[in-house]
Write a protein that holds these residues in place. Sequence first.
Motif, short mmCIF file in Angstrom:
data_model
loop_
_atom_site.label_atom_id
_atom_site.label_comp_id
_atom_site.label_asym_id
_atom_site.label_seq_id
_atom_site.Cartn_x
_atom_site.Cartn_y
_atom_site.Cartn_z
N UNK A 30 0.78 -1.04 -0.05
CA UNK A 30 0.05 -0.04 0.21
C UNK A 30 1.02 1.27 0.15
N UNK A 31 0.19 2.39 -0.41
CA UNK A 31 1.15 3.75 -0.31
C UNK A 31 1.06 4.37 1.02
N UNK A 32 1.59 5.27 1.14
CA UNK A 32 1.76 6.18 2.47
C UNK A 32 0.24 6.65 2.90
N UNK A 33 -0.55 7.29 1.70
CA UNK A 33 -1.79 7.67 2.16
C UNK A 33 -2.70 6.57 2.51
N UNK A 34 -2.74 5.51 1.93
CA UNK A 34 -3.36 4.31 2.16
C UNK A 34 -3.10 3.85 3.58
N UNK A 35 -1.75 3.60 4.05
CA UNK A 35 -1.45 3.31 5.41
C UNK A 35 -2.01 4.28 6.41
N UNK A 36 -1.94 5.70 5.96
CA UNK A 36 -2.37 6.82 6.93
C UNK A 36 -3.88 6.44 7.48
N UNK A 40 -5.46 5.70 10.63
CA UNK A 40 -6.71 6.47 11.25
C UNK A 40 -8.24 5.82 11.53
N UNK A 41 -8.23 4.65 10.81
CA UNK A 41 -9.36 3.89 10.79
C UNK A 41 -9.27 2.97 12.18
N UNK A 42 -8.26 2.94 12.78
CA UNK A 42 -8.31 1.95 13.93
C UNK A 42 -7.39 0.59 13.57
N UNK A 43 -6.69 0.49 12.52
CA UNK A 43 -5.99 -0.80 12.35
C UNK A 43 -4.88 -0.66 12.95
N UNK A 44 -4.49 -1.74 13.69
CA UNK A 44 -3.23 -1.88 14.46
C UNK A 44 -2.02 -1.52 13.77
N UNK A 45 -1.12 -0.87 14.44
CA UNK A 45 0.27 -0.91 13.84
C UNK A 45 1.13 -1.82 14.25
N UNK A 46 2.31 -2.15 13.74
CA UNK A 46 3.15 -2.89 14.26
C UNK A 46 3.85 -2.36 15.33
N UNK A 47 4.03 -3.30 16.41
CA UNK A 47 4.99 -2.61 17.34
C UNK A 47 6.66 -2.98 17.19
N UNK A 48 6.88 -3.73 16.25
CA UNK A 48 8.24 -3.69 15.97
C UNK A 48 8.73 -2.56 15.00
N UNK A 49 8.03 -2.41 13.77
CA UNK A 49 8.69 -1.42 12.65
C UNK A 49 7.89 0.13 13.20
N UNK A 50 6.98 0.03 13.79
CA UNK A 50 6.48 1.28 14.05
C UNK A 50 6.00 2.31 12.93
N UNK A 51 5.36 1.73 12.08
CA UNK A 51 4.87 2.78 10.92
C UNK A 51 4.11 3.97 10.93
N UNK A 52 3.38 4.05 12.20
CA UNK A 52 2.91 5.26 12.59
C UNK A 52 3.61 6.47 12.85
N UNK A 53 4.82 5.99 13.55
CA UNK A 53 6.17 7.16 13.70
C UNK A 53 6.55 7.45 12.57
N UNK A 54 6.91 6.53 11.63
CA UNK A 54 7.52 7.11 10.26
C UNK A 54 6.44 7.78 9.48
N UNK A 55 5.32 7.67 9.47
CA UNK A 55 4.27 8.27 8.82
C UNK A 55 3.77 9.66 9.28
#
Length: 59
Positions: A30-36, A40-55
């Motif tokens: 998926x692209x960055x906008x889809x991940x965001x 924001x819809x409440x899908x879990x973020x990986x606790x190992x790679x933390x994509x929420x922090x990167x995005x």
Amino acid sequence: MAELGIGAGAPPTEVHAGDCYAAGKRRRVIDRDQARALLSDGIRTCTHCRPDTNLGVLG
């Protein structure tokens, strides 16, 4: 990337960075906008790679 649930047409269950070692075998690129949007819809973020922090999606 988005890790998908079990079964055909299963929705995403977790969001990972593209190089995450903890992502399962059922995944979709998926692209960055889809991940965001998923985060924001409440899908879990990986606790190992933390994509929420990167995005820049926190909380």
